[in-house]
Motif scaffolding. Structure first.
Motif, PDB file in Angstrom:
ATOM      1  N   UNK A  69     -26.264  37.451  92.936  1.00  0.00           N
ATOM      2  CA  UNK A  69     -26.360  38.838  93.403  1.00  0.00           C
ATOM      3  C   UNK A  69     -26.150  39.820  92.250  1.00  0.00           C
ATOM      4  N   UNK A  70     -25.223  39.483  91.356  1.00  0.00           N
ATOM      5  CA  UNK A  70     -24.957  40.355  90.210  1.00  0.00           C
ATOM      6  C   UNK A  70     -26.176  40.438  89.292  1.00  0.00           C
ATOM      7  N   UNK A  71     -26.824  39.307  89.065  1.00  0.00           N
ATOM      8  CA  UNK A  71     -28.011  39.294  88.201  1.00  0.00           C
ATOM      9  C   UNK A  71     -29.137  40.100  88.836  1.00  0.00           C
ATOM     10  N   UNK A  72     -29.366  39.884  90.133  1.00  0.00           N
ATOM     11  CA  UNK A  72     -30.422  40.631  90.832  1.00  0.00           C
ATOM     12  C   UNK A  72     -30.127  42.122  90.845  1.00  0.00           C
ATOM     13  N   UNK A  73     -28.843  42.459  90.911  1.00  0.00           N
ATOM     14  CA  UNK A  73     -28.454  43.867  90.951  1.00  0.00           C
ATOM     15  C   UNK A  73     -28.336  44.513  89.585  1.00  0.00           C
ATOM     16  N   UNK A  74     -28.697  43.768  88.540  1.00  0.00           N
ATOM     17  CA  UNK A  74     -28.638  44.324  87.189  1.00  0.00           C
ATOM     18  C   UNK A  74     -27.230  44.457  86.653  1.00  0.00           C
ATOM     19  N   UNK A  75     -26.302  43.654  87.169  1.00  0.00           N
ATOM     20  CA  UNK A  75     -24.904  43.751  86.744  1.00  0.00           C
ATOM     21  C   UNK A  75     -24.488  42.569  85.868  1.00  0.00           C
ATOM     22  N   UNK A  76     -25.458  41.872  85.307  1.00  0.00           N
ATOM     23  CA  UNK A  76     -25.134  40.752  84.417  1.00  0.00           C
ATOM     24  C   UNK A  76     -24.483  41.283  83.147  1.00  0.00           C
ATOM     25  N   UNK A  77     -23.522  40.559  82.630  1.00  0.00           N
ATOM     26  CA  UNK A  77     -22.795  40.968  81.431  1.00  0.00           C
ATOM     27  C   UNK A  77     -22.250  39.724  80.737  1.00  0.00           C
ATOM     28  N   UNK A  78     -21.642  39.874  79.572  1.00  0.00           N
ATOM     29  CA  UNK A  78     -21.122  38.703  78.849  1.00  0.00           C
ATOM     30  C   UNK A  78     -20.136  37.864  79.656  1.00  0.00           C
ATOM     31  N   UNK A  79     -19.349  38.496  80.523  1.00  0.00           N
ATOM     32  CA  UNK A  79     -18.393  37.743  81.340  1.00  0.00           C
ATOM     33  C   UNK A  79     -19.118  36.840  82.338  1.00  0.00           C
ATOM     34  N   UNK A  80     -20.181  37.359  82.933  1.00  0.00           N
ATOM     35  CA  UNK A  80     -21.000  36.555  83.848  1.00  0.00           C
ATOM     36  C   UNK A  80     -21.595  35.374  83.093  1.00  0.00           C
ATOM     37  N   UNK A  81     -22.073  35.636  81.893  1.00  0.00           N
ATOM     38  CA  UNK A  81     -22.682  34.575  81.091  1.00  0.00           C
ATOM     39  C   UNK A  81     -21.665  33.498  80.728  1.00  0.00           C
TER      40      UNK A  81
END
Length: 251
Positions: A69-81
């Motif tokens: 959901x975060x990736x689809x919502x454009x909220x991806x970041x280094x912590x997600x990675x």
């Protein structure tokens, strides 16, 4: 149980923090909107991190749902990675054993496969590096298939690193136990890499495709391998035509 308590406590603290933010006066609406957004994102990251590191497989899958959901919502970041890298390599590169020496207790192929899929959606250089590690270290065909698909989706192939890695794992399985789905995912990845790079010059990739076309695979996979070879030949012909045209122009 400790993990559940930690997550529950985290959610409780998060709720209190959000309530505090929304309880501010209306004079700071612009500042609050930024603060609320930052707070929400920070809370989301903390919850995902805790869920990903839980012992429960189900909690890890929930973390992956949030990540998707975060990736689809454009909220991806280094912590997600970082969290995706943790989930992608858990059970292979990073292992936990029963009593420290017994069976592996954090081996969840379905979790790693889903993590591989989301790494492909991230599409960063760092994501590509993790996927290469997965292909070189994971023994599960279902995980390898998703990792190869994601490498094709990203499409980078500097110094033939990705195409050589894919060739290595396909050849390894071809010798021991040919896998049709794995071979098909490799062919699709080669085609996508070729499309994004104007062809593939890696001899190992060509040998692997020929091996699939002539090897112990079902006919549709063999036919697809021949199609992939023809596609690569077209890219080579286009490059030769361009080179010939440039040479004529220089004369």
């Amino acid at each position: 149980m400790k993990t559940w308590y930690r997550i529950g406590a985290l959610l409780a603290v998060s709720a209190m923090a959000v309530t505090a933010v929304f309880g501010q006066t209306n004079n700071n609406k612009k500042e609050l909107s930024v603060e609320e957004s930052y707070l929400q994102e920070s809370i989301e990251q903390m919850v995902i991190r805790e869920q990903a590191r839980a012992d429960s497989r189900d909690m890890k899958l929930v973390a992956l749902e949030y990540i998707g959901e975060a990736i689809k919502g454009g909220r991806a970041n280094p912590e997600i990675q970082k969290t995706l890298e943790y989930l992608a390599l858990e059970g292979t590169v990073s292992q936990a054993r029963e009593g420290g020496v017994g069976r592996i207790i954090n081996n969840y192929p379905d979790v790693r496969a889903k993590a591989a899929q989301y790494l492909g959606e991230l599409g960063t250089k760092e994501a590509k590096d993790v996927l290469v590690k997965m292909v070189l270290s994971d023994p599960e065909p279902m995980v390898l298939t998703e990792a190869i698909k994601s490498l094709g989706k990203i499409g980078t192939n500097e110094n033939d690193e990705v195409s050589t890695t894919i060739s290595w794992i396909v050849t390894r399985f071809d010798i021991l136990n040919p896998d049709n789905i794995l071979a098909l995912s490799a062919l699709e990845a080669y085609e996508k890499i070729a499309e994004k790079n104007g062809g593939i010059k890696d001899p190992a990739a060509v040998r692997t495709i020929i091996r699939i076309a002539e090897g112990n695979y079902i006919r549709p996979v063999q036919a697809r391998a021949r199609e992939t070879l023809n596609t690569l030949r077209k890219y080579t012909a286009q490059q030769n035509n361009k080179s010939g045209g440039q040479s004529s122009g220089q004369k």
